[in-house]
Design a protein around this motif. Structure first.
Motif, PDB file in Angstrom:
ATOM      1  N   GLY A  23       0.798  -1.226   0.000  1.00 41.91           N
ATOM      2  CA  GLY A  23       0.000   0.000   0.000  1.00 41.91           C
ATOM      3  C   GLY A  23       0.825   1.268   0.000  1.00 41.91           C
ATOM      4  O   GLY A  23       1.773   1.420  -0.766  1.00 41.91           O
ATOM      5  N   SER A  24       0.485   2.174   0.896  1.00 43.38           N
ATOM      6  CA  SER A  24       1.156   3.475   0.944  1.00 43.38           C
ATOM      7  C   SER A  24       2.572   3.402   1.504  1.00 43.38           C
ATOM      8  O   SER A  24       3.287   4.404   1.500  1.00 43.38           O
ATOM      9  CB  SER A  24       0.330   4.458   1.770  1.00 43.38           C
ATOM     10  OG  SER A  24       0.270   4.030   3.115  1.00 43.38           O
ATOM     11  N   ASN A  25       3.009   2.241   1.964  1.00 41.67           N
ATOM     12  CA  ASN A  25       4.395   2.111   2.425  1.00 41.67           C
ATOM     13  C   ASN A  25       5.381   2.433   1.310  1.00 41.67           C
ATOM     14  O   ASN A  25       6.494   2.862   1.575  1.00 41.67           O
ATOM     15  CB  ASN A  25       4.664   0.706   2.978  1.00 41.67           C
ATOM     16  CG  ASN A  25       4.016   0.495   4.321  1.00 41.67           C
ATOM     17  OD1 ASN A  25       3.792   1.431   5.070  1.00 41.67           O
ATOM     18  ND2 ASN A  25       3.700  -0.750   4.623  1.00 41.67           N
ATOM     19  N   CYS A  26       4.975   2.200   0.061  1.00 43.85           N
ATOM     20  CA  CYS A  26       5.846   2.522  -1.083  1.00 43.85           C
ATOM     21  C   CYS A  26       6.191   3.997  -1.088  1.00 43.85           C
ATOM     22  O   CYS A  26       7.357   4.369  -1.175  1.00 43.85           O
ATOM     23  CB  CYS A  26       5.146   2.184  -2.401  1.00 43.85           C
ATOM     24  SG  CYS A  26       4.906   0.450  -2.680  1.00 43.85           S
ATOM     25  N   THR A  27       5.176   4.822  -1.029  1.00 51.36           N
ATOM     26  CA  THR A  27       5.401   6.259  -1.109  1.00 51.36           C
ATOM     27  C   THR A  27       6.058   6.798   0.152  1.00 51.36           C
ATOM     28  O   THR A  27       6.868   7.721   0.089  1.00 51.36           O
ATOM     29  CB  THR A  27       4.087   7.003  -1.391  1.00 51.36           C
ATOM     30  OG1 THR A  27       3.108   6.623  -0.417  1.00 51.36           O
ATOM     31  CG2 THR A  27       3.566   6.675  -2.781  1.00 51.36           C
ATOM     32  N   GLN A  28       5.742   6.221   1.300  1.00 47.04           N
ATOM     33  CA  GLN A  28       6.361   6.657   2.551  1.00 47.04           C
ATOM     34  C   GLN A  28       7.849   6.309   2.578  1.00 47.04           C
ATOM     35  O   GLN A  28       8.657   7.074   3.089  1.00 47.04           O
ATOM     36  CB  GLN A  28       5.653   6.020   3.740  1.00 47.04           C
ATOM     37  CG  GLN A  28       4.247   6.527   3.938  1.00 47.04           C
ATOM     38  CD  GLN A  28       3.491   5.753   5.002  1.00 47.04           C
ATOM     39  OE1 GLN A  28       3.961   4.743   5.508  1.00 47.04           O
ATOM     40  NE2 GLN A  28       2.309   6.234   5.326  1.00 47.04           N
ATOM     41  N   THR A  29       8.195   5.159   2.009  1.00 48.73           N
ATOM     42  CA  THR A  29       9.581   4.712   1.996  1.00 48.73           C
ATOM     43  C   THR A  29      10.472   5.662   1.204  1.00 48.73           C
ATOM     44  O   THR A  29      11.601   5.930   1.580  1.00 48.73           O
ATOM     45  CB  THR A  29       9.677   3.299   1.388  1.00 48.73           C
ATOM     46  OG1 THR A  29       8.928   2.404   2.213  1.00 48.73           O
ATOM     47  CG2 THR A  29      11.108   2.812   1.285  1.00 48.73           C
ATOM     48  N   THR A  30       9.968   6.218   0.129  1.00 49.49           N
ATOM     49  CA  THR A  30      10.782   7.028  -0.775  1.00 49.49           C
ATOM     50  C   THR A  30      10.582   8.535  -0.626  1.00 49.49           C
ATOM     51  O   THR A  30      11.265   9.309  -1.280  1.00 49.49           O
ATOM     52  CB  THR A  30      10.489   6.633  -2.233  1.00 49.49           C
ATOM     53  OG1 THR A  30       9.092   6.832  -2.496  1.00 49.49           O
ATOM     54  CG2 THR A  30      10.855   5.182  -2.493  1.00 49.49           C
ATOM     55  N   GLU A  31       9.690   8.938   0.234  1.00 48.17           N
ATOM     56  CA  GLU A  31       9.343  10.357   0.368  1.00 48.17           C
ATOM     57  C   GLU A  31      10.550  11.253   0.643  1.00 48.17           C
ATOM     58  O   GLU A  31      10.745  12.289  -0.005  1.00 48.17           O
ATOM     59  CB  GLU A  31       8.307  10.520   1.483  1.00 48.17           C
ATOM     60  CG  GLU A  31       7.818  11.920   1.676  1.00 48.17           C
ATOM     61  CD  GLU A  31       6.734  12.006   2.740  1.00 48.17           C
ATOM     62  OE1 GLU A  31       6.025  13.015   2.741  1.00 48.17           O
ATOM     63  OE2 GLU A  31       6.610  11.078   3.569  1.00 48.17           O
ATOM     64  N   THR A  32      11.392  10.893   1.570  1.00 49.56           N
ATOM     65  CA  THR A  32      12.533  11.731   1.965  1.00 49.56           C
ATOM     66  C   THR A  32      13.539  11.870   0.834  1.00 49.56           C
ATOM     67  O   THR A  32      14.001  12.984   0.539  1.00 49.56           O
ATOM     68  CB  THR A  32      13.226  11.150   3.209  1.00 49.56           C
ATOM     69  OG1 THR A  32      12.258  11.047   4.254  1.00 49.56           O
ATOM     70  CG2 THR A  32      14.355  12.038   3.664  1.00 49.56           C
ATOM     71  N   ILE A  33      13.877  10.774   0.191  1.00 50.11           N
ATOM     72  CA  ILE A  33      14.879  10.849  -0.883  1.00 50.11           C
ATOM     73  C   ILE A  33      14.336  11.605  -2.093  1.00 50.11           C
ATOM     74  O   ILE A  33      15.068  12.306  -2.767  1.00 50.11           O
ATOM     75  CB  ILE A  33      15.424   9.468  -1.272  1.00 50.11           C
ATOM     76  CG1 ILE A  33      16.684   9.659  -2.098  1.00 50.11           C
ATOM     77  CG2 ILE A  33      14.399   8.644  -2.002  1.00 50.11           C
ATOM     78  CD1 ILE A  33      17.622   8.503  -2.095  1.00 50.11           C
ATOM     79  N   GLU A  34      13.026  11.496  -2.361  1.00 46.47           N
ATOM     80  CA  GLU A  34      12.439  12.247  -3.472  1.00 46.47           C
ATOM     81  C   GLU A  34      12.582  13.749  -3.250  1.00 46.47           C
ATOM     82  O   GLU A  34      12.856  14.497  -4.185  1.00 46.47           O
ATOM     83  CB  GLU A  34      10.966  11.882  -3.634  1.00 46.47           C
ATOM     84  CG  GLU A  34      10.769  10.492  -4.192  1.00 46.47           C
ATOM     85  CD  GLU A  34       9.337  10.032  -4.099  1.00 46.47           C
ATOM     86  OE1 GLU A  34       8.455  10.850  -3.765  1.00 46.47           O
ATOM     87  OE2 GLU A  34       9.109   8.844  -4.371  1.00 46.47           O
ATOM     88  N   LYS A  35      12.405  14.187  -2.029  1.00 45.29           N
ATOM     89  CA  LYS A  35      12.564  15.613  -1.721  1.00 45.29           C
ATOM     90  C   LYS A  35      13.993  16.060  -1.982  1.00 45.29           C
ATOM     91  O   LYS A  35      14.227  17.167  -2.438  1.00 45.29           O
ATOM     92  CB  LYS A  35      12.170  15.886  -0.269  1.00 45.29           C
ATOM     93  CG  LYS A  35      10.689  15.792  -0.030  1.00 45.29           C
ATOM     94  CD  LYS A  35      10.344  16.041   1.421  1.00 45.29           C
ATOM     95  CE  LYS A  35       8.858  15.908   1.643  1.00 45.29           C
ATOM     96  NZ  LYS A  35       8.482  16.075   3.048  1.00 45.29           N
ATOM     97  N   SER A  36      14.950  15.185  -1.714  1.00 46.39           N
ATOM     98  CA  SER A  36      16.359  15.513  -1.937  1.00 46.39           C
ATOM     99  C   SER A  36      16.716  15.518  -3.418  1.00 46.39           C
ATOM    100  O   SER A  36      17.558  16.309  -3.848  1.00 46.39           O
ATOM    101  CB  SER A  36      17.257  14.501  -1.219  1.00 46.39           C
ATOM    102  OG  SER A  36      17.048  14.556   0.159  1.00 46.39           O
ATOM    103  N   LEU A  37      16.104  14.626  -4.186  1.00 45.43           N
ATOM    104  CA  LEU A  37      16.423  14.513  -5.609  1.00 45.43           C
ATOM    105  C   LEU A  37      15.816  15.633  -6.448  1.00 45.43           C
ATOM    106  O   LEU A  37      16.358  16.005  -7.470  1.00 45.43           O
ATOM    107  CB  LEU A  37      15.953  13.162  -6.158  1.00 45.43           C
ATOM    108  CG  LEU A  37      16.742  11.953  -5.681  1.00 45.43           C
ATOM    109  CD1 LEU A  37      16.052  10.676  -6.150  1.00 45.43           C
ATOM    110  CD2 LEU A  37      18.169  12.003  -6.189  1.00 45.43           C
ATOM    111  N   GLY A  38      14.679  16.122  -6.041  1.00 40.35           N
ATOM    112  CA  GLY A  38      14.029  17.176  -6.815  1.00 40.35           C
ATOM    113  C   GLY A  38      12.554  16.905  -7.016  1.00 40.35           C
ATOM    114  O   GLY A  38      11.971  16.055  -6.354  1.00 40.35           O
ATOM    115  N   GLU A  39      11.966  17.612  -7.937  1.00 43.97           N
ATOM    116  CA  GLU A  39      10.535  17.533  -8.195  1.00 43.97           C
ATOM    117  C   GLU A  39      10.171  16.210  -8.880  1.00 43.97           C
ATOM    118  O   GLU A  39      10.828  15.791  -9.827  1.00 43.97           O
ATOM    119  CB  GLU A  39      10.119  18.700  -9.099  1.00 43.97           C
ATOM    120  CG  GLU A  39       8.660  18.717  -9.453  1.00 43.97           C
ATOM    121  CD  GLU A  39       8.339  19.849 -10.409  1.00 43.97           C
ATOM    122  OE1 GLU A  39       7.321  19.742 -11.091  1.00 43.97           O
ATOM    123  OE2 GLU A  39       9.111  20.819 -10.480  1.00 43.97           O
ATOM    124  N   VAL A  40       9.098  15.580  -8.416  1.00 45.56           N
ATOM    125  CA  VAL A  40       8.581  14.370  -9.052  1.00 45.56           C
ATOM    126  C   VAL A  40       7.745  14.815 -10.243  1.00 45.56           C
ATOM    127  O   VAL A  40       6.758  15.524 -10.096  1.00 45.56           O
ATOM    128  CB  VAL A  40       7.714  13.538  -8.075  1.00 45.56           C
ATOM    129  CG1 VAL A  40       7.091  12.344  -8.776  1.00 45.56           C
ATOM    130  CG2 VAL A  40       8.534  13.090  -6.877  1.00 45.56           C
TER     131      VAL A  40
END
Length: 70
Positions: free
Chosen positions: A26-43
């Motif tokens: 479920g939403s664990n996918c998005t929670q797992t990657t949330e922090t690194i996505e903010k560091s990498l840039g805009e999705v």
């Protein structure tokens, strides 16, 4: 006990980054990657695979996202 989760990243020749979360439900996918996505840039886009919507008792859920580097 928390399940082991694996995140795979692929960087294309054009700089496009694709991530895939393995062994999350479920939403664990998005929670797992949330922090690194903010560091990498805009999705720029997000495609949730069918496993995302399956029952939380499943062992594997995958998520693919494209990220633009800032």
């Amino acid at each position: 006990m928390a399940e082991y989760q694996k995140v795979e990243y692929r960087i294309g020749k054009d700089g496009k980054i694709t991530e895939k979360v393995i062994n999350a439900t479920g939403s664990n996918c998005t929670q797992t990657t949330e922090t690194i996505e903010k560091s990498l840039g805009e999705v720029s886009s997000q495609e949730l695979l069918p496993e995302y919507y399956e029952d939380s008792e499943n062992l594997t859920t995958s998520e693919t996202q494209s990220l633009n580097q800032m």
